[in-house]
Design a protein around this motif. Structure first.
Motif, PDB file in Angstrom:
ATOM      1  N   VAL A   1      38.902  73.911 -67.446  1.00 32.71           N
ATOM      2  CA  VAL A   1      39.768  75.121 -68.016  1.00 32.71           C
ATOM      3  C   VAL A   1      39.806  76.066 -67.202  1.00 32.71           C
ATOM      4  O   VAL A   1      40.920  76.902 -66.919  1.00 32.71           O
ATOM      5  CB  VAL A   1      39.264  75.383 -69.472  1.00 32.71           C
ATOM      6  N   LEU A   2      38.575  76.680 -66.576  1.00 31.91           N
ATOM      7  CA  LEU A   2      38.692  77.898 -66.152  1.00 31.91           C
ATOM      8  C   LEU A   2      39.207  77.868 -64.579  1.00 31.91           C
ATOM      9  O   LEU A   2      39.829  79.016 -64.183  1.00 31.91           O
ATOM     10  CB  LEU A   2      37.240  78.646 -65.835  1.00 31.91           C
ATOM     11  N   MET A   3      39.160  76.756 -63.921  1.00 28.04           N
ATOM     12  CA  MET A   3      39.544  76.872 -62.436  1.00 28.04           C
ATOM     13  C   MET A   3      41.233  77.184 -62.486  1.00 28.04           C
ATOM     14  O   MET A   3      41.784  78.014 -61.737  1.00 28.04           O
ATOM     15  CB  MET A   3      39.102  75.626 -61.883  1.00 28.04           C
ATOM     16  N   PRO A   4      42.015  76.242 -63.339  1.00 30.83           N
ATOM     17  CA  PRO A   4      43.429  76.435 -63.164  1.00 30.83           C
ATOM     18  C   PRO A   4      43.676  77.991 -63.864  1.00 30.83           C
ATOM     19  O   PRO A   4      44.536  78.645 -63.114  1.00 30.83           O
ATOM     20  CB  PRO A   4      43.867  75.518 -64.409  1.00 30.83           C
ATOM     21  N   VAL A   5      43.029  78.635 -64.628  1.00 26.94           N
ATOM     22  CA  VAL A   5      43.190  79.874 -65.163  1.00 26.94           C
ATOM     23  C   VAL A   5      42.968  80.954 -63.894  1.00 26.94           C
ATOM     24  O   VAL A   5      43.683  81.722 -63.419  1.00 26.94           O
ATOM     25  CB  VAL A   5      42.274  80.385 -66.177  1.00 26.94           C
ATOM     26  N   LEU A   6      42.069  80.542 -63.314  1.00 26.39           N
ATOM     27  CA  LEU A   6      41.694  81.498 -62.016  1.00 26.39           C
ATOM     28  C   LEU A   6      42.537  81.325 -61.047  1.00 26.39           C
ATOM     29  O   LEU A   6      43.199  82.385 -60.281  1.00 26.39           O
ATOM     30  CB  LEU A   6      39.983  80.986 -61.252  1.00 26.39           C
ATOM     31  N   PHE A   7      43.157  80.131 -60.587  1.00 25.60           N
ATOM     32  CA  PHE A   7      44.264  80.025 -59.679  1.00 25.60           C
ATOM     33  C   PHE A   7      45.385  80.793 -60.102  1.00 25.60           C
ATOM     34  O   PHE A   7      46.256  81.605 -59.378  1.00 25.60           O
ATOM     35  CB  PHE A   7      44.537  78.614 -59.291  1.00 25.60           C
ATOM     36  N   LEU A   8      45.882  80.733 -61.491  1.00 17.49           N
ATOM     37  CA  LEU A   8      46.915  81.242 -61.930  1.00 17.49           C
ATOM     38  C   LEU A   8      46.751  82.546 -61.894  1.00 17.49           C
ATOM     39  O   LEU A   8      47.831  83.319 -61.381  1.00 17.49           O
ATOM     40  CB  LEU A   8      47.006  80.829 -63.529  1.00 17.49           C
ATOM     41  N   LEU A   9      45.792  83.458 -62.185  1.00 21.95           N
ATOM     42  CA  LEU A   9      45.553  84.610 -62.019  1.00 21.95           C
ATOM     43  C   LEU A   9      45.632  85.070 -60.684  1.00 21.95           C
ATOM     44  O   LEU A   9      46.329  86.200 -60.296  1.00 21.95           O
ATOM     45  CB  LEU A   9      44.093  85.157 -62.618  1.00 21.95           C
ATOM     46  N   LEU A  10      45.219  84.710 -59.662  1.00 24.88           N
ATOM     47  CA  LEU A  10      45.247  84.691 -58.353  1.00 24.88           C
ATOM     48  C   LEU A  10      46.758  85.028 -57.805  1.00 24.88           C
ATOM     49  O   LEU A  10      47.117  85.813 -57.028  1.00 24.88           O
ATOM     50  CB  LEU A  10      44.348  83.806 -57.326  1.00 24.88           C
ATOM     51  N   VAL A  11      47.459  83.872 -58.215  1.00 24.32           N
ATOM     52  CA  VAL A  11      48.781  83.746 -57.713  1.00 24.32           C
ATOM     53  C   VAL A  11      49.591  85.081 -58.365  1.00 24.32           C
ATOM     54  O   VAL A  11      50.295  85.697 -57.785  1.00 24.32           O
ATOM     55  CB  VAL A  11      49.594  82.604 -58.182  1.00 24.32           C
TER      56      VAL A  11
END
Ligand code: PFF
Length: 458
Positions: free
Chosen positions: A179-189
């Motif tokens: 759950v958290l890794m996709p959220v992290l990448f989305l936030l970074l982008v």
């Protein structure tokens, strides 16, 4: 004995391992190292270090973990029962536990910043402040040196760790990472797009991406090697522990390349976020990008100057909390897996045994930053001492021993069999990896260690 836990899916195992690697090392250590070591030139040297040192050491750890099927210490015992090489694992285990004790505190600070961004108290009164850097600097100092607030957040972080670790490898670590890794990448982008579209952003991009090769010297190389080490979580038992949860058919080389490149990509995105934003707000020359100051002082200063301050601030500190907490969980799993397997305890008791001492150690780390007289060891706060000793000395020692162990102690065919899944998945890079683990990695790691020792003793 209960069957050994395994990650359920390939994506899950990569997400969990990437979650461990991506941490404060990417978010605040990388930009500050890049700024201090000449910008783009550092980026290139860093990438080379990831390829030459990072991936081979990661593969050595994967090979030990996946074949040993045990914990950071137990793997050495199952592979070489009558030798003392388990001590290499013990150094990693101890290092990860010491690191965890202060990393919990920093993860707690990030949660406090999410909270104070949400309530708005982080930005209350900055408009009237004569000097905004001073304003946010004072805010950070007030938090870090307070005797209660950081301890409260440390306990919340401990609680999150306890619950996730108790839920186990698949239902806890893997699910959370998925759950958290996709959220992290989305936030970074989102942040990268925002930063790159700020006025005058291109000056920052140029600093970060246009190399001046005359800037490369031995210091740049040593810093890049150290950064690769820290960022990829090498030499601390994490990768050995996690790879024991990899199914037998996992392609280790492919996994190591995916994990390292994703970790590099996050550092790269952080560069694309920080440097354009600094230049855009004309803070490129004046603002500090030194570690804590970058994230807790410079970034709030930037958000304060942007429309939608609260939203950007909450999202940024959320990103930071995700990076920090997934790393604390992997650090904790090293100890939980050791305690549950070596001492044959249930997972519940293992979590209690691991977390209970941290409920004392982490507050001591926190208090050591503000207490009068200072709680210190060797002239440093307990917090700084653990950081210096564990990351600069214990991690390289552990990684050095791991390379020697895999290359020279275990049978020659061992690493080849592990990396090819017993000959099924041959890769063209195998001879290069083996050469690197045998010769290049031990020499480079010894070099890091010598330089760090001279630095500390001098
Ligand atoms: N790799 C993670 C990071 O970059 O923050 C986790 C970690 C590695 C924490 C090494 C601490 C450490 F010394």
């Amino acid at each position: 004995m209960a069957e050994k836990a395994k990650f359920a899916t390939k994506i899950g195992l990569v997400a969990a391992t990437v979650g461990s690697a991506i941490g404060l090392g990417n978010v605040w250590r990388f930009p500050s190292e890049t700024q201090g070591n000449g910008g783009a030139a550092f980026l290139i040297v860093y990438l080379l270090c990831v390829l030459i040192l990072g991936i081979p050491v990661m593969l050595a750890e994967f090979a030990i973990g996946r074949s040993g099927q045990s914990d950071a210490v137990g793997n050495f015992k199952s592979l070489t029962p009558d030798k003392k090489w388990w001590m290499a694992g013990a150094i990693g285990l101890l290092a990860s536990y010491l690191i965890l004790s202060y990393y919990m505190v920093v993860a707690g600070w990030t949660l406090d910043y999410v909270f104070t961004s949400l309530t708005g108290s982080l930005y209350e009164g900055y408009e009237t402040a004569a000097n905004t850097s001073q304003y946010f600097g004072d805010k950070m100092n007030a938090l870090v040196t307070s005797w209660h607030t950081p301890i409260l957040w440390t306990f919340i972080t401990l609680g999150i760790n306890f619950v996730v670790l108790l839920m186990g490898v698949q239902k806890g670590i893997e699910k959370l990472s998925n759950v958290l890794m996709p959220v992290l990448f989305l936030l970074l982008v989102i942040f990268a797009v925002k930063s790159l579209t700020l006025p005058d952003a291109m000056r920052g991009v140029e600093f970060f991406l246009k190399p001046d090769f005359s800037k490369i010297d031995i210091n740049v190389i040593i810093s890049a090697l150290g950064q690769a080490f820290f960022s990829l979580s090498l030499g601390m038992g994490i990768l050995i522990t996690y790879s024991a949860y990899y199914p037998k058919d996992t392609r280790l080389t492919r996994t190591a390349v995916q994990v390292s490149m994703l970790d590099f990509f996050v550092a790269f995105l952080m560069g694309l976020i920080i440097f354009p934003a600094l230049c855009s707000f004309n803070m490129g020359d004046t603002a500090s990008v030194q570690g804590t100051t970058l994230v807790f002082v410079t970034m709030p200063e930037i958000f304060a100057n942007m429309a939608g301050t609260a939203v950007w601030s909450v999202l940024f500190f959320l990103l930071l909390s995700i990076a920090a907490i997934t790393s604390t969980i992997s650090l904790g799993e090293v100890a939980v897996s050791f305690v549950s397997q070596r001492m044959k305890m249930s997972r519940l008791w293992a979590c209690v045994v691991v977390m209970a001492p941290l409920a004392v150690l982490s507050p001591i780390c926190s208090l050591s930053l503000g207490a009068e007289p200072q709680l210190s060891i060797a002239g440093m706060s307990v917090f700084d001492f653990l950081d210096t000793f564990a990351t600069n000395i214990m991690l390289p020692v552990c990684a050095f021993l791991i390379c020697v162990y895999v290359a020279w102690v275990l049978p020659k065919k061992f690493i080849e069999a592990e990396l090819t899944n017993n000959g099924e998945n041959r890769t063209k890079t195998l001879p290069v990896t083996m050469f690197s683990i045998r010769y290049i990695c031990p020499v480079l790691i010894a070099l890091i260690l010598i330089v760090k020792l001279i630095d500390i003793l001098g």
